[in-house]
Design a protein around this motif. Sequence first.
Motif, PDB file in Angstrom:
ATOM      1  N   LEU A   1      35.597  43.760  34.468  1.00  0.00           N
ATOM      2  CA  LEU A   1      37.024  43.892  34.248  1.00  0.00           C
ATOM      3  C   LEU A   1      37.631  44.249  33.192  1.00  0.00           C
ATOM      4  O   LEU A   1      38.049  44.600  32.688  1.00  0.00           O
ATOM      5  N   LEU A   2      37.708  43.206  32.716  1.00  0.00           N
ATOM      6  CA  LEU A   2      38.843  42.668  31.782  1.00  0.00           C
ATOM      7  C   LEU A   2      38.697  41.185  31.087  1.00  0.00           C
ATOM      8  O   LEU A   2      37.680  40.558  31.878  1.00  0.00           O
ATOM      9  N   ARG A   3      39.480  41.045  30.117  1.00  0.00           N
ATOM     10  CA  ARG A   3      39.384  39.339  29.194  1.00  0.00           C
ATOM     11  C   ARG A   3      39.829  39.092  29.117  1.00  0.00           C
ATOM     12  O   ARG A   3      41.099  39.826  28.742  1.00  0.00           O
ATOM     13  N   VAL A   4      40.569  37.625  29.002  1.00  0.00           N
ATOM     14  CA  VAL A   4      41.903  36.929  28.779  1.00  0.00           C
ATOM     15  C   VAL A   4      41.512  36.379  27.196  1.00  0.00           C
ATOM     16  O   VAL A   4      40.237  34.949  27.774  1.00  0.00           O
ATOM     17  N   GLY A   5      42.013  36.194  26.378  1.00  0.00           N
ATOM     18  CA  GLY A   5      41.162  34.793  24.861  1.00  0.00           C
ATOM     19  C   GLY A   5      43.038  34.487  25.711  1.00  0.00           C
ATOM     20  O   GLY A   5      44.184  34.859  25.385  1.00  0.00           O
ATOM     21  N   GLY A   6      42.759  32.884  25.461  1.00  0.00           N
ATOM     22  CA  GLY A   6      44.017  31.918  25.349  1.00  0.00           C
ATOM     23  C   GLY A   6      44.481  32.107  26.693  1.00  0.00           C
ATOM     24  O   GLY A   6      43.471  32.068  27.904  1.00  0.00           O
ATOM     25  N   VAL A   7      45.558  30.653  27.090  1.00  0.00           N
ATOM     26  CA  VAL A   7      45.893  30.521  28.737  1.00  0.00           C
ATOM     27  C   VAL A   7      46.379  32.025  29.377  1.00  0.00           C
ATOM     28  O   VAL A   7      47.514  32.762  28.979  1.00  0.00           O
ATOM     29  N   PRO A   8      46.102  33.153  30.130  1.00  0.00           N
ATOM     30  CA  PRO A   8      46.756  33.837  30.399  1.00  0.00           C
ATOM     31  C   PRO A   8      47.668  33.467  31.221  1.00  0.00           C
ATOM     32  O   PRO A   8      48.347  33.238  31.723  1.00  0.00           O
ATOM     33  N   LYS A   9      48.491  34.798  31.520  1.00  0.00           N
ATOM     34  CA  LYS A   9      49.378  34.599  31.956  1.00  0.00           C
ATOM     35  C   LYS A   9      49.503  35.553  33.933  1.00  0.00           C
ATOM     36  O   LYS A   9      49.103  36.537  33.871  1.00  0.00           O
ATOM     37  N   GLY A  10      49.552  34.508  34.389  1.00  0.00           N
ATOM     38  CA  GLY A  10      49.567  34.889  35.990  1.00  0.00           C
ATOM     39  C   GLY A  10      49.623  36.071  36.948  1.00  0.00           C
ATOM     40  O   GLY A  10      49.122  36.464  37.003  1.00  0.00           O
ATOM     41  N   PRO A  11      51.139  36.276  37.031  1.00  0.00           N
ATOM     42  CA  PRO A  11      50.938  38.075  36.665  1.00  0.00           C
ATOM     43  C   PRO A  11      50.990  38.861  35.999  1.00  0.00           C
ATOM     44  O   PRO A  11      50.143  40.409  36.781  1.00  0.00           O
ATOM     45  N   GLU A  12      50.996  38.835  35.291  1.00  0.00           N
ATOM     46  CA  GLU A  12      50.452  39.830  34.263  1.00  0.00           C
ATOM     47  C   GLU A  12      48.866  40.079  34.595  1.00  0.00           C
ATOM     48  O   GLU A  12      48.078  41.218  35.555  1.00  0.00           O
ATOM     49  N   LEU A  13      47.800  39.328  34.656  1.00  0.00           N
ATOM     50  CA  LEU A  13      46.601  39.216  35.117  1.00  0.00           C
ATOM     51  C   LEU A  13      46.416  39.480  36.409  1.00  0.00           C
ATOM     52  O   LEU A  13      45.542  40.984  36.616  1.00  0.00           O
ATOM     53  N   LEU A  14      47.068  39.159  37.739  1.00  0.00           N
ATOM     54  CA  LEU A  14      47.132  39.895  38.647  1.00  0.00           C
ATOM     55  C   LEU A  14      47.824  41.126  38.706  1.00  0.00           C
ATOM     56  O   LEU A  14      46.323  41.398  40.558  1.00  0.00           O
ATOM     57  N   ASP A  15      48.052  41.801  38.136  1.00  0.00           N
ATOM     58  CA  ASP A  15      48.359  43.154  38.054  1.00  0.00           C
ATOM     59  C   ASP A  15      47.379  43.577  37.350  1.00  0.00           C
ATOM     60  O   ASP A  15      47.629  45.175  37.447  1.00  0.00           O
ATOM     61  N   ALA A  16      46.889  43.350  36.521  1.00  0.00           N
ATOM     62  CA  ALA A  16      45.510  43.678  35.741  1.00  0.00           C
ATOM     63  C   ALA A  16      44.815  44.301  36.665  1.00  0.00           C
ATOM     64  O   ALA A  16      43.668  45.388  36.557  1.00  0.00           O
ATOM     65  N   LEU A  17      44.379  43.154  37.461  1.00  0.00           N
ATOM     66  CA  LEU A  17      43.182  43.224  38.839  1.00  0.00           C
ATOM     67  C   LEU A  17      43.659  43.227  40.134  1.00  0.00           C
ATOM     68  O   LEU A  17      42.993  43.975  40.642  1.00  0.00           O
ATOM     69  N   ARG A  18      44.961  44.276  40.407  1.00  0.00           N
ATOM     70  CA  ARG A  18      45.285  44.681  41.425  1.00  0.00           C
ATOM     71  C   ARG A  18      44.391  45.251  41.547  1.00  0.00           C
ATOM     72  O   ARG A  18      43.937  45.924  43.363  1.00  0.00           O
ATOM     73  N   PRO A  19      44.510  46.857  41.386  1.00  0.00           N
ATOM     74  CA  PRO A  19      43.424  47.917  41.379  1.00  0.00           C
ATOM     75  C   PRO A  19      41.520  47.462  41.967  1.00  0.00           C
ATOM     76  O   PRO A  19      41.022  48.345  42.619  1.00  0.00           O
ATOM     77  N   HIS A  20      41.262  46.342  41.058  1.00  0.00           N
ATOM     78  CA  HIS A  20      39.805  45.923  41.401  1.00  0.00           C
ATOM     79  C   HIS A  20      39.875  44.955  43.068  1.00  0.00           C
ATOM     80  O   HIS A  20      38.713  44.737  43.561  1.00  0.00           O
ATOM     81  N   LEU A  21      40.747  44.492  43.950  1.00  0.00           N
ATOM     82  CA  LEU A  21      41.248  43.906  44.150  1.00  0.00           C
ATOM     83  C   LEU A  21      41.174  44.069  45.916  1.00  0.00           C
ATOM     84  O   LEU A  21      42.158  44.010  46.709  1.00  0.00           O
ATOM     85  N   THR A  22      39.625  44.236  46.644  1.00  0.00           N
ATOM     86  CA  THR A  22      40.087  44.417  48.265  1.00  0.00           C
ATOM     87  C   THR A  22      38.984  44.311  48.586  1.00  0.00           C
ATOM     88  O   THR A  22      37.789  43.022  48.123  1.00  0.00           O
ATOM     89  N   THR A  23      39.609  43.428  49.640  1.00  0.00           N
ATOM     90  CA  THR A  23      39.439  43.076  51.237  1.00  0.00           C
ATOM     91  C   THR A  23      37.587  42.973  51.083  1.00  0.00           C
ATOM     92  O   THR A  23      37.399  44.663  51.226  1.00  0.00           O
ATOM     93  N   ARG A  24      36.560  42.976  50.648  1.00  0.00           N
ATOM     94  CA  ARG A  24      34.908  42.579  51.095  1.00  0.00           C
ATOM     95  C   ARG A  24      34.459  42.198  51.976  1.00  0.00           C
ATOM     96  O   ARG A  24      35.179  40.288  52.020  1.00  0.00           O
ATOM     97  N   THR A  25      33.572  42.975  53.067  1.00  0.00           N
ATOM     98  CA  THR A  25      33.142  42.350  54.290  1.00  0.00           C
ATOM     99  C   THR A  25      31.052  41.784  53.067  1.00  0.00           C
ATOM    100  O   THR A  25      31.041  42.337  53.154  1.00  0.00           O
ATOM    101  N   PRO A  26      31.114  40.533  53.629  1.00  0.00           N
ATOM    102  CA  PRO A  26      29.755  39.656  53.215  1.00  0.00           C
ATOM    103  C   PRO A  26      28.884  40.650  53.570  1.00  0.00           C
ATOM    104  O   PRO A  26      28.498  41.445  54.663  1.00  0.00           O
TER     105      PRO A  26
END
Length: 142
Positions: free
Chosen positions: A117-142
């Motif tokens: 989906l994406l990649r981060v070089g170096g130490v990621p910034k938590g809020p920016e990473l979470l904002d970028a991932l938010r569209p992909h974070l859905t609750t999945r059922t196994p």
Amino acid sequence: MTGLWVLVATLVAAGAVGALLKARNGRVRKAKPAVRALPAPVTDVLDPASAVTLVQISTTFCAPCRHAKAVLAPLAERTAGLHHVELDVTNSPEVAQSLSVLRTPTTIALTPDGRELLRVGGVPKGPELLDALRPHLTTRTP
């Protein structure tokens, strides 16, 4: 006098390179289309129950890797659908090479089927990473 100009030019060039590297550190980048399959150590750590697995590529003597883990582990613990795994490639540089990782830490966000989906070089910034991932974070059922 020429020596002084060479010194000034060298300092300006070093400052510009330093500013560029600092600006790129921790920046979230969109994934490029994958042309190769993921190596086995990476596919083994993917969590099928999570929408996104953050694979942190680290090495043993990498100080920023510890900082990246300190950002990513708590982020994954408090975010539904997010899983964090640290993969030490000190003794398996071929894994880093197959993922086109040139520096550590590098964090790669992967879906359960291995799509980047994406990649981060170096130490990621938590809020920016979470904002970028938010569209992909859905609750999945196994």
